[in-house]
Write a protein that holds these residues in place. Structure first.
Motif, PDB file in Angstrom:
ATOM      1  N   MET A 193       0.856  -1.179   0.000  1.00 47.55           N
ATOM      2  CA  MET A 193       0.000   0.000   0.000  1.00 47.55           C
ATOM      3  C   MET A 193       0.899   1.238   0.000  1.00 47.55           C
ATOM      4  N   SER A 194       0.783   2.025  -1.055  1.00 49.24           N
ATOM      5  CA  SER A 194       1.716   3.113  -1.309  1.00 49.24           C
ATOM      6  C   SER A 194       1.322   4.372  -0.551  1.00 49.24           C
ATOM      7  N   PRO A 195       2.193   4.882   0.332  1.00 48.74           N
ATOM      8  CA  PRO A 195       1.828   6.078   1.109  1.00 48.74           C
ATOM      9  C   PRO A 195       1.619   7.304   0.223  1.00 48.74           C
ATOM     10  N   TYR A 196       0.753   8.181   0.683  1.00 46.63           N
ATOM     11  CA  TYR A 196       0.564   9.480   0.042  1.00 46.63           C
ATOM     12  C   TYR A 196       1.907  10.218   0.020  1.00 46.63           C
ATOM     13  N   GLY A 366      -7.602  22.332  -5.388  1.00 49.61           N
ATOM     14  CA  GLY A 366      -7.419  21.593  -4.145  1.00 49.61           C
ATOM     15  C   GLY A 366      -7.988  20.190  -4.238  1.00 49.61           C
ATOM     16  N   ASN A 367      -8.425  19.685  -3.088  1.00 53.15           N
ATOM     17  CA  ASN A 367      -8.907  18.310  -2.930  1.00 53.15           C
ATOM     18  C   ASN A 367      -7.786  17.307  -3.217  1.00 53.15           C
ATOM     19  N   TRP A 368      -6.725  17.416  -2.432  1.00 58.69           N
ATOM     20  CA  TRP A 368      -5.597  16.491  -2.544  1.00 58.69           C
ATOM     21  C   TRP A 368      -5.847  15.333  -1.585  1.00 58.69           C
ATOM     22  N   GLN A 369      -6.267  14.213  -2.128  1.00 57.66           N
ATOM     23  CA  GLN A 369      -6.675  13.091  -1.298  1.00 57.66           C
ATOM     24  C   GLN A 369      -5.672  11.948  -1.372  1.00 57.66           C
ATOM     25  N   PRO A 370      -5.206  11.445  -0.220  1.00 62.15           N
ATOM     26  CA  PRO A 370      -4.409  10.221  -0.225  1.00 62.15           C
ATOM     27  C   PRO A 370      -5.162   9.103  -0.934  1.00 62.15           C
ATOM     28  N   GLY A 371      -4.480   8.412  -1.813  1.00 69.41           N
ATOM     29  CA  GLY A 371      -5.106   7.386  -2.627  1.00 69.41           C
ATOM     30  C   GLY A 371      -5.449   7.893  -4.012  1.00 69.41           C
ATOM     31  N   SER A 372      -5.829   9.163  -4.122  1.00 74.58           N
ATOM     32  CA  SER A 372      -6.073   9.760  -5.434  1.00 74.58           C
ATOM     33  C   SER A 372      -4.801  10.373  -6.010  1.00 74.58           C
ATOM     34  N   ILE A 373      -3.937  10.852  -5.128  1.00 69.11           N
ATOM     35  CA  ILE A 373      -2.611  11.331  -5.532  1.00 69.11           C
ATOM     36  C   ILE A 373      -1.608  10.310  -5.022  1.00 69.11           C
ATOM     37  N   SER A 374      -0.830   9.754  -5.938  1.00 71.41           N
ATOM     38  CA  SER A 374       0.077   8.665  -5.565  1.00 71.41           C
ATOM     39  C   SER A 374       1.406   8.783  -6.303  1.00 71.41           C
ATOM     40  N   PRO A 506      34.623  12.890  -2.371  1.00 65.39           N
ATOM     41  CA  PRO A 506      34.437  11.504  -2.831  1.00 65.39           C
ATOM     42  C   PRO A 506      33.301  11.406  -3.838  1.00 65.39           C
ATOM     43  N   GLY A 507      33.550  10.682  -4.918  1.00 67.27           N
ATOM     44  CA  GLY A 507      32.625  10.664  -6.039  1.00 67.27           C
ATOM     45  C   GLY A 507      31.379   9.837  -5.793  1.00 67.27           C
ATOM     46  N   ARG A 508      30.228  10.388  -6.121  1.00 66.22           N
ATOM     47  CA  ARG A 508      28.976   9.641  -6.239  1.00 66.22           C
ATOM     48  C   ARG A 508      27.994  10.481  -7.037  1.00 66.22           C
ATOM     49  N   HIS A 509      27.117   9.780  -7.721  1.00 65.29           N
ATOM     50  CA  HIS A 509      26.078  10.402  -8.542  1.00 65.29           C
ATOM     51  C   HIS A 509      24.904   9.433  -8.530  1.00 65.29           C
ATOM     52  N   TYR A 510      23.827   9.830  -7.896  1.00 64.30           N
ATOM     53  CA  TYR A 510      22.684   8.923  -7.788  1.00 64.30           C
ATOM     54  C   TYR A 510      21.398   9.718  -7.582  1.00 64.30           C
ATOM     55  N   VAL A 511      20.296   9.028  -7.799  1.00 65.37           N
ATOM     56  CA  VAL A 511      18.968   9.553  -7.501  1.00 65.37           C
ATOM     57  C   VAL A 511      18.389   8.710  -6.376  1.00 65.37           C
ATOM     58  N   ILE A 512      17.762   9.372  -5.408  1.00 65.75           N
ATOM     59  CA  ILE A 512      17.188   8.662  -4.269  1.00 65.75           C
ATOM     60  C   ILE A 512      15.758   9.145  -4.059  1.00 65.75           C
ATOM     61  N   SER A 513      14.863   8.224  -3.681  1.00 65.86           N
ATOM     62  CA  SER A 513      13.488   8.579  -3.355  1.00 65.86           C
ATOM     63  C   SER A 513      13.051   7.812  -2.114  1.00 65.86           C
ATOM     64  N   PHE A 514      12.477   8.551  -1.182  1.00 69.72           N
ATOM     65  CA  PHE A 514      11.983   7.989   0.082  1.00 69.72           C
ATOM     66  C   PHE A 514      10.555   8.495   0.274  1.00 69.72           C
ATOM     67  N   ILE A 515       9.587   7.592   0.272  1.00 71.59           N
ATOM     68  CA  ILE A 515       8.180   7.938   0.471  1.00 71.59           C
ATOM     69  C   ILE A 515       7.655   7.059   1.602  1.00 71.59           C
ATOM     70  N   SER A 516       7.017   7.663   2.606  1.00 75.21           N
ATOM     71  CA  SER A 516       6.692   6.887   3.806  1.00 75.21           C
ATOM     72  C   SER A 516       5.407   7.375   4.457  1.00 75.21           C
ATOM     73  N   SER A 517       4.922   6.563   5.381  1.00 75.90           N
ATOM     74  CA  SER A 517       3.802   6.942   6.240  1.00 75.90           C
ATOM     75  C   SER A 517       4.311   7.521   7.553  1.00 75.90           C
ATOM     76  N   LEU A 518       5.471   8.159   7.512  1.00 74.84           N
ATOM     77  CA  LEU A 518       6.085   8.756   8.708  1.00 74.84           C
ATOM     78  C   LEU A 518       5.942  10.275   8.649  1.00 74.84           C
ATOM     79  N   GLY A 519       4.745  10.770   8.948  1.00 75.03           N
ATOM     80  CA  GLY A 519       4.536  12.206   9.041  1.00 75.03           C
ATOM     81  C   GLY A 519       4.958  12.727  10.403  1.00 75.03           C
ATOM     82  N   TYR A 520       4.577  13.975  10.717  1.00 78.45           N
ATOM     83  CA  TYR A 520       5.109  14.566  11.948  1.00 78.45           C
ATOM     84  C   TYR A 520       4.374  14.095  13.204  1.00 78.45           C
ATOM     85  N   ARG A 521       3.379  13.198  13.047  1.00 81.34           N
ATOM     86  CA  ARG A 521       2.809  12.568  14.242  1.00 81.34           C
ATOM     87  C   ARG A 521       3.812  11.608  14.871  1.00 81.34           C
ATOM     88  N   TYR A 522       4.790  11.178  14.119  1.00 81.35           N
ATOM     89  CA  TYR A 522       5.781  10.211  14.585  1.00 81.35           C
ATOM     90  C   TYR A 522       7.047  10.944  15.017  1.00 81.35           C
TER      91      TYR A 522
END
Length: 564
Positions: A193-196, A366-374, A506-522
């Protein structure tokens, strides 16, 4: 980690030979039309990257997070209704983490995707399509992606005033019809289940705007449609209107004790609306089942959208300090042009089918709803890869045709990257904005943009938030640039971007993505005994993400630096 740093020239030669072999044989193995094929990652690099990500999410110990509960604004302030201490998180959060490692030509040398949930609390490596598949090369068709359902995650719904449970929903309950993000994945070996993505989705809007600019049908200097005025109140002789007002709510006042912070060190583009005001706790409590475009956390202006704003100004505000008013205005523009179906069709054709913006209000934006925007992390990473650029073919579409770096013009790519480079909130995967602050570990060692820094004190002010740490020592020690976009609400936290080494580091070149259900309630354990506000509501240097996130990010960055 150290064994990876001792491979020496023989391993580097092996990587080059393997990559050369793949490039020479790719046309035969992929059976593509007469077009150059995207390179296939070498097996050793792929396995090492997968293990690096898996180790990082495990070593970050997300299970040590504490939870202020499902109703925003209720705890810890309502002492009669809240426990004395925020309890430990009941279940592992949902985390979608992806990294694409790139060479000097912008071609992928490895790509990995790790998922965490209560179904796989120790993390799970999911297969990345290394040849053309339903999601194209470097897509993830091995997962049945499900739309986010907050009631399923929380175990039900709750009263916004008392926190009392109203309904119950089990994690194991059957998913509703229509919950698949992408149809046809019923036989996939993994369900997630993909977090908003919270404000990370503004990256999709920005990409589409620049595609229209490249197509010559839109200019950055065009105006954006203003928010329609609310209808006048009916007179006694008129029947009440059946239509609800379309205006956004008025700006919230600053909370007690919050002092207006100094303005940013460098002004926004000429004519751009300034960032205003600090976060104000919600006047009334709310669950997460409402319009997320009305969130007041790291959301920019509140109800004071300026007249005469241009696309350029709205893009700046939307990306650099995550202004919701600007995002709504650009969504209204896309609605006005009838462009959202074409936007989704293009994303699907590129293999980025999980990047979706649906059911937004054409009148307000507006009307940005979790599940509708993914968004899922590998598709987000590929979108950023396209923005980063490269030479020739990056990946292949589901139909086998190549996705060329030239899909975006150099001018559009440069503009998007300049906005991402000026994104102010280095507080999740990177934590430079908190330089030297007790209890905040280092993440990706990136620079805080000079635009937001007071040159005399090194402190940072953005969108009314004041960060009192001197960031200049961390900027001086920075090893990389991080062109990125964050996302944050009460229930969700995200950060994704492009990492490139600074010359001489030091050399590095990458793309990173982190999407989580860890909002500021945590929160972290050090904040679990708060009695009035969460750390994200602090007047100075608000901490809005659990610090396990930068711990994980630094482990990944250190590992990738050692690999090069």
């Amino acid at each position: 980690m150290q064994s990876r740093s001792k491979t020496g020239p023989m391993r580097a030669l092996k990587r080059r030979l393997l990559l050369a072999t793949v490039l020479c044989t790719a046309g035969a193995t992929l059976a593509l039309p007469a077009a150059p094929a995207a390179a296939k990652p070498a097996d050793d690099d792929q396995k090492e990257l997968e293990q690096l990500l898996l180790d990082a999410v495990r070593d970050a110990r997300f299970e040590d997070t504490f939870d202020y509960g499902p109703v925003e604004g209720l705890c810890p302030a309502s002492r009669a209704l809240c426990p004395d201490t925020a309890p430990p998180i009941a279940h592992m959060p949902n985390i979608d983490l992806a990294v694409i490692e790139l060479d000097d030509r912008g071609h992928a040398t490895a790509a990995a995707n790790v998922l965490v949930s209560r179904d796989f609390p120790r993390g799970k490596v999911v297969a990345v399509d290394r040849r053309v598949g339903p999601a194209g090369s470097f897509g993830v068709s091995s997962v049945r992606w499900r739309r986010w359902d907050m009631a399923r995650a929380d175990g039900g719904t709750f009263d916004d005033e008392t926190g009392e449970r109203l309904t119950t929903k089990a994690w194991s309950d059957p998913f509703a019809i229509g919950s698949d993000l992408v149809p046809g994945r019923e036989q996939a070996s993994t369900t997630f289940m993909s977090p908003y993505p919270a404000s990370l989705f503004k990256l999709i809007v920005a990409f589409r705007i620049m595609r229209l600019v490249d197509g010559g049908t839109l200019s950055l200097d065009d105006g954006v449609p203003p928010l329609p005025a609310a209808p006048a109140a009916p007179t006694p002789s008129e029947p009440p209107s059946a239509e609800p007002p379309s205006a956004e709510p008025p700006s919230a006042a600053l909370p007690d004790g919050v002092v207006a912070a100094p303005t940013p060190a460098v002004a926004a583009p000429a004519g751009a609306a300034p960032a205003t005001g600090a976060f104000a706790p919600a006047a009334t409590r709310r669950s997460a089942r409402t319009d997320e475009s009305l969130s007041t956390v790291h959301a920019g202006r509140q109800g004071d959208e300026p007249a005469g704003q241009t696309v350029r100004q709205a893009m700046f505000a939307m990306i650099t300090y995550s202004d919701n008013e600007a995002a709504r205005s650009l969504l209204r523009l896309l609605h006005q042009r009838g462009d959202l179906p074409a936007m989704q069709a293009e994303l699907d054709a590129l293999g980025l089918q999980t990047l979706q913006i649906k059911d937004t209000n054409p009148t307000t934006g507006g009307n940005w709803q979790p599940g509708s925007i993914s968004m899922t992390s590998m598709d987000t990473a590929r979108l950023l890869w396209l923005i980063d650029g490269g030479v020739g073919t990056l990946w292949n579409r589901p139909d086998g045709r190549p996705v060329q770096a030239s899909l975006l013009s150099k001018q559009s790519r440069d503009h998007l990257r300049s906005l991402l480079a000026d994104q102010a909130y280095h507080e999740a995967l990177s934590t430079t904005i908190f330089c030297g602050k007790d209890g905040v570990p280092a993440g990706i060692p990136a620079r805080e943009p000079a635009r937001w820094i007071d040159p005399g004190t090194g402190t940072v002010t953005v969108d009314g938030y004041f960060y009192d740490n001197d960031v200049r020592p961390c900027n001086a020690a920075a090893e990389v640039t991080f062109d990125h976009k964050t996302g944050l609400t009460y229930n969700y936290g995200a950060d994704a971007g492009i990492v490139r080494s600074i010359a001489g580091k030091p050399g590095r070149h990458y793309v990173i993505s982190f999407i989580s259900s860890l909002g500021y309630r945590y929160v972290d354990e050090s904040f679990a005994e708060r009695t009035t506000t969460t750390p994200c509501e602090d007047a100075t240097s608000p901490i809005c993400y659990t610090q396990q996130i930068p711990v994980m990010a630094k482990l990944i960055d250190d590992g990738l630096a050692a690999r090069r």
